[in-house]
Design an enzyme around this catalytic site. Sequence first.
Site, PDB file in Angstrom:
ATOM      1  N   GLU A 269     128.219  -5.031   7.794  1.00 13.96           N
ATOM      2  CA  GLU A 269     128.951  -3.249   7.294  1.00 13.96           C
ATOM      3  C   GLU A 269     130.683  -3.473   7.152  1.00 13.96           C
ATOM      4  OE1 GLU A 269     127.669  -1.845  10.962  1.00 13.96           O
ATOM      5  OE2 GLU A 269     124.903  -1.841  10.486  1.00 13.96           O
ATOM      6  N   HIS A 292     126.571   3.931  10.098  1.00  9.28           N
ATOM      7  CA  HIS A 292     126.140   2.976  11.161  1.00  9.28           C
ATOM      8  C   HIS A 292     126.726   4.360  12.294  1.00  9.28           C
ATOM      9  CE1 HIS A 292     125.473  -0.691  13.860  1.00  9.28           C
ATOM     10  NE2 HIS A 292     125.739   0.112  14.717  1.00  9.28           N
TER      11      HIS A 292
HETATM   12  P1  NAI Z   1     115.466  -1.199  24.097  1.00 10.81           P
HETATM   13  O1  NAI Z   1     115.416  -2.080  24.668  1.00 10.81           O
HETATM   14  O2  NAI Z   1     115.138  -0.406  25.440  1.00 10.81           O
HETATM   15  O3  NAI Z   1     114.138  -1.262  23.277  1.00 10.81           O
HETATM   16  C1  NAI Z   1     113.775  -1.992  22.485  1.00 10.81           C
HETATM   17  C2  NAI Z   1     111.929  -2.014  22.114  1.00 10.81           C
HETATM   18  O4  NAI Z   1     112.226  -2.758  20.814  1.00 10.81           O
HETATM   19  C3  NAI Z   1     112.012  -3.395  23.456  1.00 10.81           C
HETATM   20  O5  NAI Z   1     111.035  -2.175  24.554  1.00 10.81           O
HETATM   21  C4  NAI Z   1     111.245  -4.071  22.673  1.00 10.81           C
HETATM   22  O6  NAI Z   1     110.302  -4.326  24.208  1.00 10.81           O
HETATM   23  C5  NAI Z   1     110.532  -3.560  21.907  1.00 10.81           C
HETATM   24  N1  NAI Z   1     110.755  -5.313  21.241  1.00 10.81           N
HETATM   25  C6  NAI Z   1     111.752  -6.193  20.780  1.00 10.81           C
HETATM   26  N2  NAI Z   1     111.111  -7.453  20.004  1.00 10.81           N
HETATM   27  C7  NAI Z   1     110.268  -6.510  19.645  1.00 10.81           C
HETATM   28  C8  NAI Z   1     108.923  -6.831  18.622  1.00 10.81           C
HETATM   29  N3  NAI Z   1     109.501  -8.293  17.618  1.00 10.81           N
HETATM   30  N4  NAI Z   1     108.576  -6.145  17.797  1.00 10.81           N
HETATM   31  C9  NAI Z   1     108.107  -4.866  18.439  1.00 10.81           C
HETATM   32  N5  NAI Z   1     109.254  -4.439  19.765  1.00 10.81           N
HETATM   33  C10 NAI Z   1     109.810  -5.146  19.616  1.00 10.81           C
HETATM   34  O7  NAI Z   1     116.479  -0.824  22.734  1.00 10.81           O
HETATM   35  P2  NAI Z   1     116.868   0.599  21.987  1.00 10.81           P
HETATM   36  O8  NAI Z   1     118.332   1.639  23.372  1.00 10.81           O
HETATM   37  O9  NAI Z   1     115.588   2.073  21.963  1.00 10.81           O
HETATM   38  O10 NAI Z   1     117.393   0.455  21.165  1.00 10.81           O
HETATM   39  C11 NAI Z   1     116.165   0.349  19.996  1.00 10.81           C
HETATM   40  C12 NAI Z   1     117.550  -0.199  19.046  1.00 10.81           C
HETATM   41  O11 NAI Z   1     118.754   0.935  18.522  1.00 10.81           O
HETATM   42  C13 NAI Z   1     118.694  -1.599  19.076  1.00 10.81           C
HETATM   43  O12 NAI Z   1     118.626  -2.611  18.044  1.00 10.81           O
HETATM   44  C14 NAI Z   1     119.796  -1.269  19.270  1.00 10.81           C
HETATM   45  O13 NAI Z   1     120.664  -2.053  18.942  1.00 10.81           O
HETATM   46  C15 NAI Z   1     119.910  -0.136  18.530  1.00 10.81           C
HETATM   47  N6  NAI Z   1     121.188   1.485  17.664  1.00 10.81           N
HETATM   48  C16 NAI Z   1     121.555   1.492  17.066  1.00 10.81           C
HETATM   49  C17 NAI Z   1     122.248   2.293  17.457  1.00 10.81           C
HETATM   50  C18 NAI Z   1     123.239   3.341  16.181  1.00 10.81           C
HETATM   51  O14 NAI Z   1     124.245   3.899  15.889  1.00 10.81           O
HETATM   52  N7  NAI Z   1     122.630   2.807  15.017  1.00 10.81           N
HETATM   53  C19 NAI Z   1     123.015   2.749  18.518  1.00 10.81           C
HETATM   54  C20 NAI Z   1     122.545   2.476  19.579  1.00 10.81           C
HETATM   55  C21 NAI Z   1     121.307   1.637  19.542  1.00 10.81           C
END
Ligand code: NAI
Length: 409
Positions: A269, A292
């Site tokens: 990015e 993003h």
């Molecule tokens: P979170 O930590 O609450 O949830 C992530 C989930 O993924 C957890 O339930 C975890 O157990 C699961 N997980 C981990 N490894 C896995 C695998 N190999 N297979 C299946 N499930 C798996 O995180 P949150 O807050 O929901 O964020 C998710 C993603 O979104 C992160 O990568 C974060 O960086 C990204 N994000 C992107 C934003 C954007 O602007 N596009 C803004 C905020 C977050």
Amino acid sequence: MRKYSLDKSKIKVLLLEGIHENSRQYFIENGYTQVECIQEALHRKKLEKKLEEAHIIGIRSRTELRSGLFEKTPKLLAIGCFSIGTNQVDLHDAKMSGIPVFNAPYSNTRSVAELVIAECIMLMRDIPEKSALAHKGIWMKSVNHSVEVRGKTLGIIGYGHIGSQVSILAESVGMDVCYYDIVKKLSLGKAKSVPSMEDLLSISDAVTIHVPSTPLTKSMISAEQIAIMKKGACLINASRGDVLDYGAVANALRTKHLAGVAADVFPEEPASNNEPFVNELQGFPNVILTPHIGGSTHEAQANIALEVTEKLVKYSDIGSTIGAVNFPEISLQSHKTKQRFLHIHRNVPGVLREVNNQFSSKGINISAQYLQTDPDIGYVILETDSDLNGTILNDLRNIPHTIRTRILY
Ligand code: NAI
């Protein structure tokens, strides 16, 4: 009975980079009168000068607090990163200087979830292509590639904060939801957990990914997984750029195996708005590319300001380190009829005994003690019934391996 209270009027708070007004207000409402707000990031020299006096600093992503800086900031108690990430701060260095760092990992959850649902609807109606053609003066009034999302299945990979919000919103527009997570998660509404990612891919009309970037999730969706997806399915990625193999996605768009894709995050990015953006998905008709901005809304900024400021105030007021990204976490309530001391030290044997000795040798009873450690440091909070007027602080400071000590009230 005497009541102890912290003199907050002496604590200087510095908020940089135009942090949302909610933060300043929260500090003021909680008795912090010295709050300086600056709209931009400061150059290093000016920053160092300001940090000689500041007790609490709030930054966003443009201020870097790097190794070596903390030797020159003896008054700095805590750092607030008003962002999701914290890589603008040398976390280890801050920790070894006794400074906890707080951030706001979940304040933009709803913003991401809303965008994902909107994109799902847009892709299933082929809107990106129809809109692009209309801009070029081409009238493509057609029912082709247009379906309602109601009754379709949305597969959610990663059922954490964002994935579960997406689940609720998807059901509210009539979608059936299935999800896959490596951790067992309680399903919301009628969403169904499926035993494997392959199961999810094979039954979903649209798939959205919400996992963190880890060695396990790197390229977790590549040619092999896309082949399992239904022909004509849509794929959405607003998590991290490296979880999806964009080359494989581009191939699947070429062969029309995938009908539409939305991507908000990419392996590479641009660092700023002045740099060019290049990705394999550019030029395909039914593809939404966004820079993003999944979590970038005014509401998210307002929530981030509150989430981080609450954590900073709790630490400053009562010593709670819940939500710190680089510190042992201690959660506790205020106890204003006791006097409270903080002691942060290198995690080597014997320090706690020395701390306790300082109190017992003066005949002072410790009424409560809370200790948490990590491999590098120990963080202990002590409460006494006696009024010590801070006289013991020097003795605590002189204990070998002490990093920082503070009387709260
Ligand atoms: P979170 O930590 O609450 O949830 C992530 C989930 O993924 C957890 O339930 C975890 O157990 C699961 N997980 C981990 N490894 C896995 C695998 N190999 N297979 C299946 N499930 C798996 O995180 P949150 O807050 O929901 O964020 C998710 C993603 O979104 C992160 O990568 C974060 O960086 C990204 N994000 C992107 C934003 C954007 O602007 N596009 C803004 C905020 C977050």
